[in-house]
Design an enzyme around this catalytic site. Sequence first.
Site, PDB file in Angstrom:
ATOM      1  N   ASP A   1     136.028  39.890  57.165  1.00 22.08           N
ATOM      2  CA  ASP A   1     135.876  40.715  55.966  1.00 22.08           C
ATOM      3  C   ASP A   1     135.683  39.879  54.709  1.00 22.08           C
ATOM      4  OD1 ASP A   1     138.489  39.907  56.053  1.00 22.08           O
ATOM      5  OD2 ASP A   1     139.346  41.867  55.632  1.00 22.08           O
TER       6      ASP A   1
ATOM      7  N   THR B   1     135.642  39.780  64.043  1.00 19.36           N
ATOM      8  CA  THR B   1     137.082  39.854  63.833  1.00 19.36           C
ATOM      9  C   THR B   1     137.756  39.942  65.167  1.00 19.36           C
ATOM     10  OG1 THR B   1     138.846  41.388  63.309  1.00 19.36           O
ATOM     11  CG2 THR B   1     136.628  42.291  63.295  1.00 19.36           C
TER      12      THR B   1
ATOM     13  N   ASP C   1     140.678  40.259  65.695  1.00 22.03           N
ATOM     14  CA  ASP C   1     141.779  41.225  65.623  1.00 22.03           C
ATOM     15  C   ASP C   1     141.304  42.667  65.748  1.00 22.03           C
ATOM     16  OD1 ASP C   1     143.387  39.065  65.195  1.00 22.03           O
ATOM     17  OD2 ASP C   1     143.741  39.468  63.076  1.00 22.03           O
TER      18      ASP C   1
ATOM     19  N   MET D   1     147.597  36.886  68.290  1.00 17.90           N
ATOM     20  CA  MET D   1     146.914  37.096  67.032  1.00 17.90           C
ATOM     21  C   MET D   1     147.062  38.550  66.591  1.00 17.90           C
ATOM     22  SD  MET D   1     143.732  34.777  68.088  1.00 17.90           S
ATOM     23  CE  MET D   1     143.919  35.600  69.647  1.00 17.90           C
TER      24      MET D   1
ATOM     25  N   ILE E   1     142.678  31.257  73.061  1.00 19.65           N
ATOM     26  CA  ILE E   1     142.024  32.561  73.148  1.00 19.65           C
ATOM     27  C   ILE E   1     140.714  32.582  72.374  1.00 19.65           C
ATOM     28  CG2 ILE E   1     142.243  34.957  72.370  1.00 19.65           C
ATOM     29  CD1 ILE E   1     145.217  34.805  73.058  1.00 19.65           C
ATOM     30  N   ARG E   2     140.738  31.981  71.203  1.00 23.36           N
ATOM     31  CA  ARG E   2     139.581  32.077  70.312  1.00 23.36           C
ATOM     32  C   ARG E   2     138.353  31.342  70.827  1.00 23.36           C
ATOM     33  NH1 ARG E   2     141.432  30.841  64.349  1.00 23.36           N
ATOM     34  NH2 ARG E   2     139.994  29.128  64.779  1.00 23.36           N
TER      35      ARG E   2
END
Lengths: 441, 441, 441, 441
Positions: free
Chosen positions: C182, C210, C212, C255, C366-367
């Site tokens: 964002d 994102t 998340d 996260m 994870i990312r």
Amino acid sequence: VTDLSAADLAIPVLGPSRYASPIATLLGDRRTSAHYVAADDRVLVDDTLAMASARNVAVADLPAFEAGGPRREIYFDPIHTRAAIVTCGGLCPGLNDVIRGLVLELSRQYGVNEIYGFRNGYQGMVAEAGLDPIGLSPDVVGRIHEQGGTMLGTSRGAQDPDRVVDRLVELGIDILFVLGGDGSMRGAQGIVDAATARGLDLAVVGVPKTIDNDIPFIDHSFGFQTAFSTAKDAIRAAHIEASAVPQGVGLVRLMGRHSGFIACYAALANNDADFVLIPEVPFRLEGADGLLARLRHRVTEQGHAVVVVAEGAGQHLLRRNPAQTDASGNAKLHDIGQLLGQRITDHFAAAGAPLVLRYLDPSYSIRSVPANAYDAAYCVRLAHTAVHAAMAGRTGLVVGRWHGRFVHLPIALATGSRNQVDPNGDLWLAVLEATGQPAFS
Amino acid sequence: VTDLSAADLAIPVLGPSRYASPIATLLGDRRTSAHYVAADDRVLVDDTLAMASARNVAVADLPAFEAGGPRREIYFDPIHTRAAIVTCGGLCPGLNDVIRGLVLELSRQYGVNEIYGFRNGYQGMVAEAGLDPIGLSPDVVGRIHEQGGTMLGTSRGAQDPDRVVDRLVELGIDILFVLGGDGSMRGAQGIVDAATARGLDLAVVGVPKTIDNDIPFIDHSFGFQTAFSTAKDAIRAAHIEASAVPQGVGLVRLMGRHSGFIACYAALANNDADFVLIPEVPFRLEGADGLLARLRHRVTEQGHAVVVVAEGAGQHLLRRNPAQTDASGNAKLHDIGQLLGQRITDHFAAAGAPLVLRYLDPSYSIRSVPANAYDAAYCVRLAHTAVHAAMAGRTGLVVGRWHGRFVHLPIALATGSRNQVDPNGDLWLAVLEATGQPAFS
Amino acid sequence: VTDLSAADLAIPVLGPSRYASPIATLLGDRRTSAHYVAADDRVLVDDTLAMASARNVAVADLPAFEAGGPRREIYFDPIHTRAAIVTCGGLCPGLNDVIRGLVLELSRQYGVNEIYGFRNGYQGMVAEAGLDPIGLSPDVVGRIHEQGGTMLGTSRGAQDPDRVVDRLVELGIDILFVLGGDGSMRGAQGIVDAATARGLDLAVVGVPKTIDNDIPFIDHSFGFQTAFSTAKDAIRAAHIEASAVPQGVGLVRLMGRHSGFIACYAALANNDADFVLIPEVPFRLEGADGLLARLRHRVTEQGHAVVVVAEGAGQHLLRRNPAQTDASGNAKLHDIGQLLGQRITDHFAAAGAPLVLRYLDPSYSIRSVPANAYDAAYCVRLAHTAVHAAMAGRTGLVVGRWHGRFVHLPIALATGSRNQVDPNGDLWLAVLEATGQPAFS
Amino acid sequence: VTDLSAADLAIPVLGPSRYASPIATLLGDRRTSAHYVAADDRVLVDDTLAMASARNVAVADLPAFEAGGPRREIYFDPIHTRAAIVTCGGLCPGLNDVIRGLVLELSRQYGVNEIYGFRNGYQGMVAEAGLDPIGLSPDVVGRIHEQGGTMLGTSRGAQDPDRVVDRLVELGIDILFVLGGDGSMRGAQGIVDAATARGLDLAVVGVPKTIDNDIPFIDHSFGFQTAFSTAKDAIRAAHIEASAVPQGVGLVRLMGRHSGFIACYAALANNDADFVLIPEVPFRLEGADGLLARLRHRVTEQGHAVVVVAEGAGQHLLRRNPAQTDASGNAKLHDIGQLLGQRITDHFAAAGAPLVLRYLDPSYSIRSVPANAYDAAYCVRLAHTAVHAAMAGRTGLVVGRWHGRFVHLPIALATGSRNQVDPNGDLWLAVLEATGQPAFS
């Protein structure tokens, strides 16, 4: 094994080493250490013994391999050395790892900056094919190890060694690394012989590739663990399919033309197989003790069963036409998987027994996966060993690991016989223990 | 190694074998074959030799291990034999595979039908804990091998051997299988000694568990390949994170209290590490040749870098409080990962250099994964070997694989030293070659 | 939602479309078909209704998004169009898939041959950074989708929009694709505003990133499924560790700064969590109904427990220093994972209860994983949608999927609020059902 | 779609709800919240609109589904309710997840303690089969979700609804959950009709299983994402094999009798396919625009090519024998994969072009894998929805997700048509864009 003489195990050397190894720069204060291999370091071919029979044998008389690894002095002057790589035959997990390992070791540790990759196997090594070799460098080999296949391409079949040598001379190649199976290694020996006949200063070093693990005197070939790991998944799928329905039989055809290692290890790894059929152990289909009756018995008893068959098993059951060979000269095998499927179907039908047969042939899904972590680390070390051997002027050899140590094997020894599952050995016993599979004859 | 005497390698035997092995039923026509291990089968401890020094040594004088595998006669009568299993210490991939392998082999091949599992390690073996053992059978062990962890639970710490033996006597246990690390194996030896002192007919067989691969005289411990494969993924993640940003440093802390095998193999497997720090090779942080300066240099040069550190590395950099031990009696290590992270951050800050530091500690994600295909097959075979040894009346031993063969090792030998990465050996050299890591001092 | 006006949902258009879409060449005989999006195609923002309240509403009055997809006519002439891509902020699975999808669609379907990649986020878009953009083509993006991370590199933080526009003008860029969160999308809006102020013909299209999943009006953001899949593995590991020991507690920090989607879906996917803590649902630690007492109760009852906590949960429990922000301007969160670990340890100690706590923080693992198959296919389609939008002269928008259809969202709408787990919605209810987790207050 | 009337979408209800939902105990202070579904909550069937045509339509007149989820009051008294589950037809990832989800939700949230599992599909529901149902409880369903297949077994084929109802009455079953494909759902409708005819208080709720994703009005069926993810791996393998050799063609046959979703999504997910053939889009083999000529052109151009074919594609090319049907009554399809392989081989041979063809048929490896994280979470939520529906006295319905919301569909609607890839829709366009595949006619 006991027949091997020192001559059988000797590795040809192009000449006396003349240059200090650049590996020293890696070793810092450790440069006086035991990292270097000494001229007479050896690894015993056989380290098992029945004490009685070994009573009076002197150790130095036992057959032993030359140890692999870096030498304090090397034969080729890195700055003037030109190396090339070729990959031949069917795909096998790890090919890109070996290519990358060779390039990085040559370039970063030895300072060899001219490295070429021939395309599409031996086909790309003769001028007529019109395939220019690819320049290789650390950047070019980037992250190829995370992909299956071979970045150089491959093909089956041999080429005239003299025309291959012509091309190597034309390109000024000093060192050739051949990644391939036993046919390709015989091709490599042909190149060695042709080069020797011309008195050329050419080192040819093989990294034996065989997804079937059938090269002798090698703990296991690179890619083999990845292969049986993927094969295991197919057995698991067959088991789940078979056990989900009434009277289910899962039939899994795996690779293994002459050697059943993939079938054995994959079966051990998940323990879901009821029958494992390999080329080394004959079996009968018919009769009260035959596979078909026993299979039906097992299905009746536990509701389902899984049969794993190596592609080379049960060839005696098939008419064989020796005239049929593939481009590598291998005899084309009749398809035992399809035959078994048909015979199982017929047998259950004749007995009036219901049957849900699931047939899986995962071969092409197995050959193309990236190497797993173990094989990746192994490939890097094989590549290091191959580079050390070549830079030290060894030729006509393949690198391998024997009893945990990296060693040099003469090509003739590596191609002179086949590694097979010993029907009297501990691996096959383990399979019998895990499956509870009865003897078929 | 050369100091080992025959006595060091001898395996205690409860008595002469008296029963024909039921394994014969598996072998059918092969029953006369070489599947059985003969009384004097041995595997050499050392099969490398410099020819000069080996000139006059007789083979039979070399130290050698007793071979593992089935014997033609066995000591225990299966129908009257009661076996038990306990798992101790930290999690390691493959524990459930070994448990399952033991139960299936005891039950299906030997016909031992009374098998118990003690819960939560040695804690569950003393009456006071109030933990009833679990009855184990092929059904109970079902598909436990597809899950990580141990179905029996585990715990750290020892118990009074005499109370353990009291409990074994009370339950009528003839054979105890201990899956655990070196502390647990010393506990097993205590049980052997206490049983011997009482003249009990108890076979205690260990299957050594060490995710760090630090048991000596074992090619590699079960679960190790799975462990470094998962560790490799963390290094890969660190590399991707570090290389995606300007001035990125990935720092990965891996297991390895005293031995850096996981760090070495994981680094070899993906080749993304720039520095590998292990307990066996000291390093300096400060100075022009120290890690910090070299790390910053590498970051400047290639934009990013990855550091892999085994938990036991660099302990000399930390104040150590020998009074602090964990429940297994291991000295608690100061956290080298956190310390390195801080020192790297400080060093870059002091130099006015930007830094994006990513810290990964995947330990608990590594220990709990299911065994991969290789380890699964290996666990099954270790379990078979352990059952064969126990049924043949061996005690006070652990099973292992040495140079590809399954062997028996006296517990004292397996716990008397540690397997470590040889700073002068070929594994560490391979890491230096793969990373291009300089010497730090 | 009901407050949205047509103006809120309108997408800016650079001008009337003037060229026939080259997509037609793909469609052959289907060229007259419904593949093209019509000017007034819309997708309802809200398609749920309580019948009573909907009785008298006309469909055309409901808020609706502009549909994504190819238009029959396009605004830019492909042969004279120059496009650029930038990736900003933290890593997320799928970035390389989107980059590759954009390049392939621009190049192969539209014939745009000048494509550039800015390096290291907005940092690489200002001249001062001295980072030349990378030329992108189908060859360059090769197999990048099989790797994690972003081939363009990334960074956090904004740049002066006017200097960014200066650079775009200097390079002659017509279309800019921004992949980012964002903050980055607000940056993209700044670029749109600056370009509009100068009357430039620049299309800026965002692909919202994102991990998340907190962008509103998007079914789920790319990479999210891959992320919670990997997060699930960590919960599974925590469960295995916790359940293997007496009094084990696994604590997994995931996260989720403001939105608990990863925690919720990962917990649903393996069903091993006992407590899930997310930013949207406050909880108490202390008291008979607090987390600590309930956790201890659960451990007593079932022997172990697993707690999953999103990084943004329980911020009310921490003193917050609003002055601390990271380079993207996000408030730095105090570490709830570490705090919880400490409070759990203290609570059990105070109660005299034994505890084995395992703490896992898998974030950086994870990312950086490659996108899974679903996300890979989704990324390709988002990329297609973004290219269609840009070529049709849309600007100041992000592309997304809403109720299964690809749509255009004004940047202001996508950054004006956050997608969060609705404490009264069906997702949170599913988590409560799966965990049996009680209300904490 | 527009033809659907309110009657088409109405869900039968056994009677008015009489008991307070035990779900309330989960909700604590949230019990007054919006978690409960209201009687008139609906989800629009179609939420896309061309504005012009929608100008005068009232929202409440649009067709809409009943919303799924918990009701404030329920029809069955949990303590006196007996539920049963049956799984029918071919394997599909996620069956065990749904079974487990049903059992856990019934048992833990609703307090239904009598739950049975019929074995081997409808076959196990008639007394003659002699198969006793299995008692199901949280312990029994333990970790079945981590395995593929179905713990209940399955079979193809229908049974006489009256005998099934006899059995249900005999066992006192109040609620039956049917997991199966469209044939099985028609069977479920037969059971509903038979029960209704007898005036029985039986709720029958379906969870539609179709690996092909061909159930209409469902975003995607459970297991579908797992399936195309595994299918993707086969395409990748085919690509690696094909691209490693000169003139390589990889041919991958995937599932999809009537709908090409798996082929489309798997092809999008890795982008390695050059041609995708699905049942919905006819193609020609011969002629300048036919597949064979275009394939050869592609091979000439890029050296290799990959063809993905859904099993139901190109049936017009095969003679069809309508008499041949399998046990579920599905017409047996001729094998398009084998046919294509033969025709490709013939075509290249006739043209004198070399060819290395690799044929992969991964079907049975795809159906049996465990559900991935997404499908696992989805299965749990479908199971919750099914339990809520049944407990609220709904019958004759299947549960599904439509535009992200869980909804109730009448069985007749779910089996009355097929979900297919729209040749004019955005999915097929995405495939055309990704492959660059030309139109064949």
